[in-house]
Design an enzyme around this catalytic site. Structure first.
Site, mmCIF file in Angstrom:
data_model
loop_
_atom_site.group_PDB
_atom_site.id
_atom_site.type_symbol
_atom_site.label_atom_id
_atom_site.label_comp_id
_atom_site.label_asym_id
_atom_site.label_seq_id
_atom_site.Cartn_x
_atom_site.Cartn_y
_atom_site.Cartn_z
ATOM 1 N N GLU A 32 62.158 73.314 71.395
ATOM 2 C CA GLU A 32 62.365 74.705 71.815
ATOM 3 C C GLU A 32 63.391 74.866 72.944
ATOM 4 O O GLU A 32 63.135 75.533 73.933
ATOM 5 C CB GLU A 32 61.018 75.316 72.246
ATOM 6 C CG GLU A 32 60.014 75.325 71.112
ATOM 7 C CD GLU A 32 58.670 75.955 71.508
ATOM 8 O OE1 GLU A 32 58.171 76.757 70.721
ATOM 9 O OE2 GLU A 32 58.134 75.643 72.587
HETATM 10 C C1 TNX Z 1 54.790 75.147 70.495
HETATM 11 S S1 TNX Z 1 54.763 72.345 69.601
HETATM 12 C C2 TNX Z 1 55.167 74.260 71.500
HETATM 13 C C3 TNX Z 1 54.340 74.176 72.707
HETATM 14 C C4 TNX Z 1 53.247 75.206 72.731
HETATM 15 C C5 TNX Z 1 52.597 75.288 71.378
HETATM 16 C C6 TNX Z 1 51.434 76.235 71.337
HETATM 17 C C7 TNX Z 1 55.903 72.269 70.509
HETATM 18 C C8 TNX Z 1 56.688 71.080 70.362
HETATM 19 N N1 TNX Z 1 56.133 73.292 71.357
HETATM 20 O O1 TNX Z 1 55.147 74.285 73.869
HETATM 21 O O2 TNX Z 1 52.309 74.830 73.693
HETATM 22 O O3 TNX Z 1 53.552 75.689 70.425
HETATM 23 O O4 TNX Z 1 50.723 76.116 70.127
#
Ligand code: TNX
Length: 490
Positions: free
Chosen positions: A305
């Site tokens: 992300e």
């Molecule tokens: C996505 S999974 C994220 C996390 C969040 C999660 C909540 C991922 C690699 N990144 O930062 O905590 O969703 O479900």
């Protein structure tokens, strides 16, 4: 021997007549001169002692009595048990656990515990008899990586909680504890070179609570505790996004040199300033220090992300970090987005949301750790009534968490590309130990069955019966699990 009581389901179980009864006079026997087996014998005797009240004798093979004994041995293990498999034979006179490694012997003793009455898991003396049904088990895991991730950044969970988690993981033959040690809302491991990371970056959490962090001594203690139970700790420092806690601790990591305020909301967005000459040396030093505390072969660098990082910066940064992790002799692992960086083969890619990224990474020579959010995210609510959790990937009850196959889940990827499976507990909404237990159990047990069992007899309907049988065991272990109405709990 009753298969219904065993999770994960062994590869083969052949029942025989009769029982072995554990008595105060039972001896634990190890191969002469084998210090690892001797350690396992002591540890197993310690585990059996609270519920039985027995202080079992421990002896090398040469001096041990020939009856009423439990033999832990590397002699005559089947040729196909590999690094973690075992053979287990229970007769009225003797129990034998054979494996070519101490991990295999340890996992064999986990099966032994499950053959004993559930009260064996408790911590006060109960009435016997402590009988195990006779028979022969041959057991080899399907996948090398059978993991659980816990996010101790959004809310902090410390050494006692993490040790408890290791115990529960080991009971179901899981072998990787992935610690999400940093995120926007917290930096949770002491780094001697950069003390603000924890004194500032570890000082709060989602909701504005007090936060916390693992000292290096805590971390090393956890790593050893896990290793004694055949669990490898995988540290993750998430970058170049999810870094507000780092930026708040050291303003030099930002492009304007000004540290942002600490993040205490559930959502935040951030990026290291990739063009800044301070950034790479800083993160290399952090990685080096934590890698040096980590005997396990893996280092996870996050990479998810990165919405505020320009794609070209992201790719260059990830490639540079990959090279650094390689130079430390560790295997690089990242969330599936790191596949965008076009890395050379020989690393691990953790799938969570985008099958196309996972399959492109696999095609380019990464091996996959599968954590599909639709099945394996332990922060997803079971159903609309779950008091904590989120539902962005849907509700995930016991059926949804179990009914998927790692060999076919990602289009274009087959079993030979899969290193294994991992459940992930993100903790934006998870605050207490009871929240952790409720969200983790029983879904983690399903992951253990999927990740370990090669048995053709394994299936959802029969799994529900075996899972139901775990209820009294979880209760005796003090785990506050969610009693999903889908499961016929005993
Ligand atoms: C996505 S999974 C994220 C996390 C969040 C999660 C909540 C991922 C690699 N990144 O930062 O905590 O969703 O479900």
């Amino acid at each position: 021997m009753d298969e219904v009581s065993l999770v994960p389901l062994p590869e083969s179980v052949v029942p025989a007549a009769g029982h072995f009864t554990l008595r105060a006079s039972t001896t634990l026997v190890f191969d002469d001169g084998d210090a690892e087996l001797e350690r396992l014998a002591h540890a197993f005797a310690d585990e059996l002692s609270p519920a039985t009240g027995f202080a079992l004798a421990i002896a090398p093979r040469a001096t041990a009595a020939s009856r009423n004994r439990i033999v832990l041995t590397h002699v005559e293990a089947s040729s196909d048990v590999g690094d973690e498999g075992y053979d287990l034979e229970v007769t009225p006179d003797q129990i034998t656990v054979r494996a070519s490694t101490s991990a295999g012997v340890f996992f064999g003793t986990r099966t032994l515990l499950q053959l004993l009455p559930p009260s064996i898991e408790g911590d006060s003396v109960v009435r016997g008899p402590f009988a195990l049904p006779a028979g022969v088990i041959h057991d080899v895991p399907r996948f090398a990586w059978r993991g659980m991730m816990i996010d101790i950044a959004r809310h902090y969970f410390g050494l006692p909680d993490l040790k408890r988690l290791v115990d529960a993981m080991a009971a179901y033959k899981l072998n990787r504890l992935h610690l999400h040690l940093s995120d926007d809302q917290g930096f949770r491991i002491q780094v001697l070179a950069y003390p603000n990371l924890t004194t500032v970056g570890g000082s709060t959490a989602v909701g504005g609570g007090a936060g916390g962090f693992l000292t290096q001594a805590d971390y090393s203690e956890l790593v050893q505790y896990a290793a004694d139970r055949s669990v490898i700790v995988v540290p993750e420092i998430d970058m170049p996004a999810h870094v507000t806690a780092m930026l708040a601790s050291y303003g030099a990591l930002t492009c304007d040199g000004v540290p942002p305020p600490l993040a205490t909301g559930a959502f935040a967005s951030s990026s290291l300033c990739i063009g800044d000459p301070d950034v790479l040396p800083f993160v290399r030093a952090v990685i080096s220090e934590i890698a040096a505390l980590t005997p396990g072969p893996y280092f996870h660098v996050g990479g998810d992300e990165s919405f505020q990082t320009a794609p070209a910066d992201y790719d260059a940064f990830v490639a540079a970090i990959r090279a650094h992790v390689d130079s430390l002799g560790k295997t690089f692992i990242g969330w599936e987005e790191v596949a965008n960086a076009g890395l050379p083969p020989g690393y691990l890619l953790q799938h969570w949301a985008n099958p196309a990224l996972a399959s492109s990474g696999a095609a380019a020579g990464a091996r996959l750790v599968l954590s599909p959010s639709t099945n394996m995210y332990l922060d997803m609510k079971y159903d609309v009534n779950s008091p904590v959790g989120t539902a962005w990937a849907g509700f995930v009850d016991v059926d949804q968490s179990y009914a998927w196959d790692p060999a076919t889940h990602v289009p274009g990827v087959d079993e030979s590309d899969v290193e294994g499976v991992e459940a992930a507990l993100w903790t934006e909404t998870i605050v207490t130990r009871s929240d952790v237990d409720q969200m983790t159990f029983p879904r983690l047990i399903g992951l253990a069955d999927i990740g370990w069992s090669r048995s053709a007899a394994r299936g959802y309907d029969e799994y529900l019966l075996r899972l139901g049988g775990q209820g009294p065991r979880l209760e005796a272990s003090g785990i506050d699990f969610y009693r999903s109405p889908l499961v016929p709990w005993e």
